[in-house]
Design a protein around this motif. Sequence first.
Motif, PDB file in Angstrom:
ATOM      1  N   MET A 329     -57.100  15.521  76.530  1.00 27.95           N
ATOM      2  CA  MET A 329     -55.717  16.012  76.654  1.00 27.95           C
ATOM      3  C   MET A 329     -54.516  14.998  76.055  1.00 27.95           C
ATOM      4  O   MET A 329     -53.951  16.040  75.394  1.00 27.95           O
ATOM      5  N   ARG A 330     -54.689  14.461  76.291  1.00 30.17           N
ATOM      6  CA  ARG A 330     -53.989  13.020  75.669  1.00 30.17           C
ATOM      7  C   ARG A 330     -54.029  12.982  74.158  1.00 30.17           C
ATOM      8  O   ARG A 330     -53.000  13.360  73.694  1.00 30.17           O
ATOM      9  N   SER A 331     -54.696  12.743  73.510  1.00 26.40           N
ATOM     10  CA  SER A 331     -55.070  13.064  72.787  1.00 26.40           C
ATOM     11  C   SER A 331     -55.053  14.377  71.601  1.00 26.40           C
ATOM     12  O   SER A 331     -53.952  14.129  71.213  1.00 26.40           O
ATOM     13  N   ILE A 332     -55.030  15.880  72.641  1.00 27.19           N
ATOM     14  CA  ILE A 332     -54.601  16.265  71.833  1.00 27.19           C
ATOM     15  C   ILE A 332     -53.132  17.010  71.949  1.00 27.19           C
ATOM     16  O   ILE A 332     -52.421  17.479  70.606  1.00 27.19           O
ATOM     17  N   THR A 333     -52.439  16.547  72.505  1.00 21.50           N
ATOM     18  CA  THR A 333     -51.227  16.624  72.987  1.00 21.50           C
ATOM     19  C   THR A 333     -50.159  15.535  72.292  1.00 21.50           C
ATOM     20  O   THR A 333     -48.875  16.235  72.025  1.00 21.50           O
ATOM     21  N   ARG A 334     -51.242  14.347  71.946  1.00 22.86           N
ATOM     22  CA  ARG A 334     -50.605  13.613  70.896  1.00 22.86           C
ATOM     23  C   ARG A 334     -50.461  14.226  69.841  1.00 22.86           C
ATOM     24  O   ARG A 334     -49.684  13.660  68.813  1.00 22.86           O
ATOM     25  N   GLU A 335     -51.120  14.039  69.073  1.00 25.96           N
ATOM     26  CA  GLU A 335     -51.875  14.118  67.669  1.00 25.96           C
ATOM     27  C   GLU A 335     -51.893  15.389  67.115  1.00 25.96           C
ATOM     28  O   GLU A 335     -51.504  15.596  66.128  1.00 25.96           O
ATOM     29  N   CYS A 336     -51.502  17.185  67.679  1.00 23.34           N
ATOM     30  CA  CYS A 336     -52.228  17.854  67.284  1.00 23.34           C
ATOM     31  C   CYS A 336     -50.900  19.234  67.410  1.00 23.34           C
ATOM     32  O   CYS A 336     -50.840  19.555  68.319  1.00 23.34           O
ATOM     33  N   HIS A 337     -49.698  19.244  66.252  1.00 20.74           N
ATOM     34  CA  HIS A 337     -48.654  19.653  66.748  1.00 20.74           C
ATOM     35  C   HIS A 337     -48.372  20.402  65.458  1.00 20.74           C
ATOM     36  O   HIS A 337     -48.482  21.214  65.370  1.00 20.74           O
ATOM     37  N   LEU A 338     -48.613  20.368  64.384  1.00 21.72           N
ATOM     38  CA  LEU A 338     -48.371  20.246  62.626  1.00 21.72           C
ATOM     39  C   LEU A 338     -49.084  20.962  61.626  1.00 21.72           C
ATOM     40  O   LEU A 338     -50.341  19.676  62.492  1.00 21.72           O
ATOM     41  N   ARG A 339     -49.515  21.347  61.103  1.00 24.86           N
ATOM     42  CA  ARG A 339     -50.467  21.208  60.180  1.00 24.86           C
ATOM     43  C   ARG A 339     -49.785  20.946  58.935  1.00 24.86           C
ATOM     44  O   ARG A 339     -48.395  20.942  58.549  1.00 24.86           O
ATOM     45  N   ASP A 340     -50.673  20.220  58.223  1.00 23.12           N
ATOM     46  CA  ASP A 340     -50.322  19.676  56.983  1.00 23.12           C
ATOM     47  C   ASP A 340     -50.432  20.347  55.230  1.00 23.12           C
ATOM     48  O   ASP A 340     -51.003  21.893  56.271  1.00 23.12           O
ATOM     49  N   GLU A 341     -49.969  20.513  54.864  1.00 17.94           N
ATOM     50  CA  GLU A 341     -50.584  21.190  52.981  1.00 17.94           C
ATOM     51  C   GLU A 341     -52.128  21.633  53.651  1.00 17.94           C
ATOM     52  O   GLU A 341     -52.035  22.472  52.739  1.00 17.94           O
ATOM     53  N   THR A 342     -52.760  20.651  53.910  1.00 21.81           N
ATOM     54  CA  THR A 342     -54.230  21.229  54.046  1.00 21.81           C
ATOM     55  C   THR A 342     -55.029  21.926  55.160  1.00 21.81           C
ATOM     56  O   THR A 342     -56.238  22.195  55.421  1.00 21.81           O
ATOM     57  N   TYR A 344     -54.205  20.737  58.397  1.00 22.64           N
ATOM     58  CA  TYR A 344     -54.941  19.821  59.146  1.00 22.64           C
ATOM     59  C   TYR A 344     -53.826  19.264  59.946  1.00 22.64           C
ATOM     60  O   TYR A 344     -52.978  19.120  59.240  1.00 22.64           O
ATOM     61  N   TYR A 345     -54.218  18.625  61.349  1.00 22.37           N
ATOM     62  CA  TYR A 345     -53.345  18.393  62.170  1.00 22.37           C
ATOM     63  C   TYR A 345     -52.804  16.871  61.838  1.00 22.37           C
ATOM     64  O   TYR A 345     -53.081  16.517  61.021  1.00 22.37           O
ATOM     65  N   LEU A 346     -51.457  17.222  62.170  1.00 26.40           N
ATOM     66  CA  LEU A 346     -50.378  16.032  62.130  1.00 26.40           C
ATOM     67  C   LEU A 346     -49.904  16.142  63.679  1.00 26.40           C
ATOM     68  O   LEU A 346     -48.673  17.114  63.765  1.00 26.40           O
ATOM     69  N   PRO A 347     -49.334  14.657  63.649  1.00 26.21           N
ATOM     70  CA  PRO A 347     -48.374  15.227  65.179  1.00 26.21           C
ATOM     71  C   PRO A 347     -46.639  15.021  64.657  1.00 26.21           C
ATOM     72  O   PRO A 347     -46.392  14.847  63.174  1.00 26.21           O
ATOM     73  N   CYS A 348     -45.786  15.151  65.456  1.00 23.68           N
ATOM     74  CA  CYS A 348     -44.223  15.745  65.090  1.00 23.68           C
ATOM     75  C   CYS A 348     -43.454  14.524  65.060  1.00 23.68           C
ATOM     76  O   CYS A 348     -42.426  14.487  63.982  1.00 23.68           O
ATOM     77  N   ARG A 349     -44.079  13.670  65.598  1.00 22.25           N
ATOM     78  CA  ARG A 349     -43.052  12.250  65.546  1.00 22.25           C
ATOM     79  C   ARG A 349     -43.462  11.991  63.402  1.00 22.25           C
ATOM     80  O   ARG A 349     -42.450  10.870  63.320  1.00 22.25           O
ATOM     81  N   GLU A 350     -44.087  12.250  63.265  1.00 26.00           N
ATOM     82  CA  GLU A 350     -44.579  11.637  61.461  1.00 26.00           C
ATOM     83  C   GLU A 350     -43.384  12.779  60.659  1.00 26.00           C
ATOM     84  O   GLU A 350     -43.468  12.262  59.471  1.00 26.00           O
TER      85      GLU A 350
END
Length: 352
Positions: A329-342, A344-350
């Motif tokens: 759950m920590r991994s999902i809630t830290r890393e899987c926020h937005l989707r990039d142009e392809t 796939y997930y990326l975190p909001c902090r990026e």
Amino acid sequence: MVQRQSFEGTGRDLDRQRIAALEKQASLGDVIQTIPKDCFRISPAKAWARLVVNVLLVVLGYAALALNPWWWLLPALWIFTGTALTGFFVIAHDCGHRSFSTRRRINDIVGHVMLLPLLYPFHGWRIKHNQHHTFTNQIEMDNAWRPMSVAEYRALSPGVRAGYRFARGIGWWFASAVHQLNLHFKPSLFKPKDRADIRLSSTAVIAFACVLFPALLWMGGPWAVIQFWLMPWLVYHFWMSTFTLVHHTHPDIPFYPAATWTPVTGQLFSTIHCVYPAWVEFLCHDINVHIPHHVSTAIPSYNLRKAHTALKAHWSDYMHETEFSWSLMRSITRECHLRDETGYYLPCREVD
């Protein structure tokens, strides 16, 4: 017999190879054909036995809450009762997919009754949920945990951004309650032909609430509302949010545009089997044996494990499995926020 594939690569590159191989090799119909026919058979005895046992367990939970003399035991009793109430939702879930009974009226009546304690409108949930099944992980149409694009996120006001980060981060456990209120009570969000059903279910929930809350207040004041409804309801939403998030969220599983999305990719490859503690699996009727349920919603919950075994025998190269843990759950809630142009997930902090 399905021929095994050989894949080389790591992470997303490897999964892109798997997606391409799966779409070349089979359709969703081909996958369904590998599930034994008896997995689709509705057993009234099994369905009603599960319902009766579930009702008895919920009654046991409430009786324990009413008779319990120790404050320190309350959290455990709330967790048990709320998890057993999640079983009510799973029974209604079978009703919504018409896999509880062969009779539509029975499915509708049982579905409504099971969801009343959770204040969920049956038809409002059923119709929106079937949209999720029809378009699983499709960017344009899926309505379950669909991540925003970077452009959509950047266009939000700072306050709404913060709310989105909370819902996809540490507040994930309450997100299904917001989803429930935003999507399932509003006839305007549905096609005209469905709006009478939406009003019927919403009216049933409102009428039930108008009886439930005054009765609880009369019996024990605000504490009775907290003890017997609010806390078990929050536990239910913890599981509802967790289950639905984990079902389709993984760093190597993208959301697909309609132009490239296919049913077999959405339902087989993009659905996750997650193993939970045995007591959760029992109380929640194996809802997290989720891949066969997405391959075919006609499979009753008591046949999901047999269907999953059959799918693994033929399609294990294309199936994702994991085990529930707080690190997951920590991994999902830290890393899987937005989707990039392809997709796939990326975190909001990026992008903040």
